[in-house]
Design a protein around this motif. Sequence first.
Motif, PDB file in Angstrom:
ATOM      1  N   UNK A 127       0.865  -1.175   0.000  1.00  0.00           N
ATOM      2  CA  UNK A 127       0.000   0.000   0.000  1.00  0.00           C
ATOM      3  C   UNK A 127       0.899   1.221   0.000  1.00  0.00           C
ATOM      4  N   UNK A 128       0.600   2.118  -0.885  1.00  0.00           N
ATOM      5  CA  UNK A 128       1.296   3.407  -0.883  1.00  0.00           C
ATOM      6  C   UNK A 128       0.308   4.447  -1.388  1.00  0.00           C
ATOM      7  N   UNK A 129       0.015   5.387  -0.551  1.00  0.00           N
ATOM      8  CA  UNK A 129      -0.926   6.464  -0.868  1.00  0.00           C
ATOM      9  C   UNK A 129      -0.169   7.772  -0.720  1.00  0.00           C
ATOM     10  N   UNK A 130      -0.293   8.648  -1.699  1.00  0.00           N
ATOM     11  CA  UNK A 130       0.360   9.959  -1.610  1.00  0.00           C
ATOM     12  C   UNK A 130      -0.524  10.993  -2.291  1.00  0.00           C
ATOM     13  N   UNK A 131      -0.518  12.165  -1.748  1.00  0.00           N
ATOM     14  CA  UNK A 131      -1.277  13.253  -2.367  1.00  0.00           C
ATOM     15  C   UNK A 131      -0.739  14.593  -1.883  1.00  0.00           C
TER      16      UNK A 131
ATOM     17  N   UNK B 290       1.595  14.577   1.503  1.00  0.00           N
ATOM     18  CA  UNK B 290       1.336  13.606   2.563  1.00  0.00           C
ATOM     19  C   UNK B 290       1.356  12.224   1.951  1.00  0.00           C
ATOM     20  N   UNK B 291       1.742  11.242   2.772  1.00  0.00           N
ATOM     21  CA  UNK B 291       1.837   9.878   2.268  1.00  0.00           C
ATOM     22  C   UNK B 291       1.603   8.887   3.396  1.00  0.00           C
ATOM     23  N   UNK B 292       1.221   7.682   2.978  1.00  0.00           N
ATOM     24  CA  UNK B 292       0.990   6.593   3.923  1.00  0.00           C
ATOM     25  C   UNK B 292       1.320   5.271   3.246  1.00  0.00           C
ATOM     26  N   UNK B 293       1.837   4.348   4.045  1.00  0.00           N
ATOM     27  CA  UNK B 293       2.098   2.992   3.558  1.00  0.00           C
ATOM     28  C   UNK B 293       1.204   1.991   4.278  1.00  0.00           C
TER      29      UNK B 293
ATOM     30  N   UNK C 257      -0.625   8.214   7.941  1.00  0.00           N
ATOM     31  CA  UNK C 257      -0.527   9.310   6.975  1.00  0.00           C
ATOM     32  C   UNK C 257       0.085  10.535   7.656  1.00  0.00           C
ATOM     33  N   UNK C 258       1.052  11.108   6.993  1.00  0.00           N
ATOM     34  CA  UNK C 258       1.758  12.255   7.559  1.00  0.00           C
ATOM     35  C   UNK C 258       2.406  13.044   6.432  1.00  0.00           C
ATOM     36  N   UNK C 259       2.745  14.262   6.748  1.00  0.00           N
ATOM     37  CA  UNK C 259       3.449  15.066   5.762  1.00  0.00           C
ATOM     38  C   UNK C 259       4.851  14.495   5.571  1.00  0.00           C
TER      39      UNK C 259
ATOM     40  N   UNK D  44       9.921   6.024   0.236  1.00  0.00           N
ATOM     41  CA  UNK D  44       8.768   5.118   0.300  1.00  0.00           C
ATOM     42  C   UNK D  44       8.561   4.411  -1.043  1.00  0.00           C
ATOM     43  N   UNK D  45       8.781   5.127  -2.133  1.00  0.00           N
ATOM     44  CA  UNK D  45       8.654   4.537  -3.470  1.00  0.00           C
ATOM     45  C   UNK D  45       9.708   3.453  -3.663  1.00  0.00           C
TER      46      UNK D  45
END
Length: 150
Positions: A21-25, A38-41, A48-50, A59-60
């Motif tokens: 899982x990798x979420x970024x925005x 911000x991103x979360x794994x 989720x944090x800046x 993270x990538x």
Amino acid sequence: MDERKSIPTAVPPAERAVSLTLEAEVMADDESGRLGLVASADPHLSDIAEVSPAGLRDMIAAARTRLTEFERLADEQEARDTLAALLAEHQLRIEEWDTSTLDPKLRARLKAVHDPTVGDGRTIVVPAGQDPPARLAAVRDLIAEMGGAA
């Protein structure tokens, strides 16, 4: 008395599982309006944090490593499926042997063995726990040596 048969719905436990899982925005800060990354794994986004651009790149990189594990799972399953088809085609079967008590030099060299004089001559012996792609390659080589097209 009403007896009902239970229908199994549970999936058997995985031998090995991999998830990613990798979420970024980019989000605007509520107070300043400043854009931040911000991103979360975590699948539930609990972490989720800046993050800095460098932090997201880290993270990538970790995610790419996990993707390699996904590819490995696919390679292993493909090898198992191909081996099963190859064995069926040549009417052979596999027997796994525990080779842990063998001399380490011999153990390292033992990949697959066939003795046509034992039993019905249809058994190929391989080390227990052998890596599926390595097993497929060893059995292919052995079948080719036996005069079959692998």
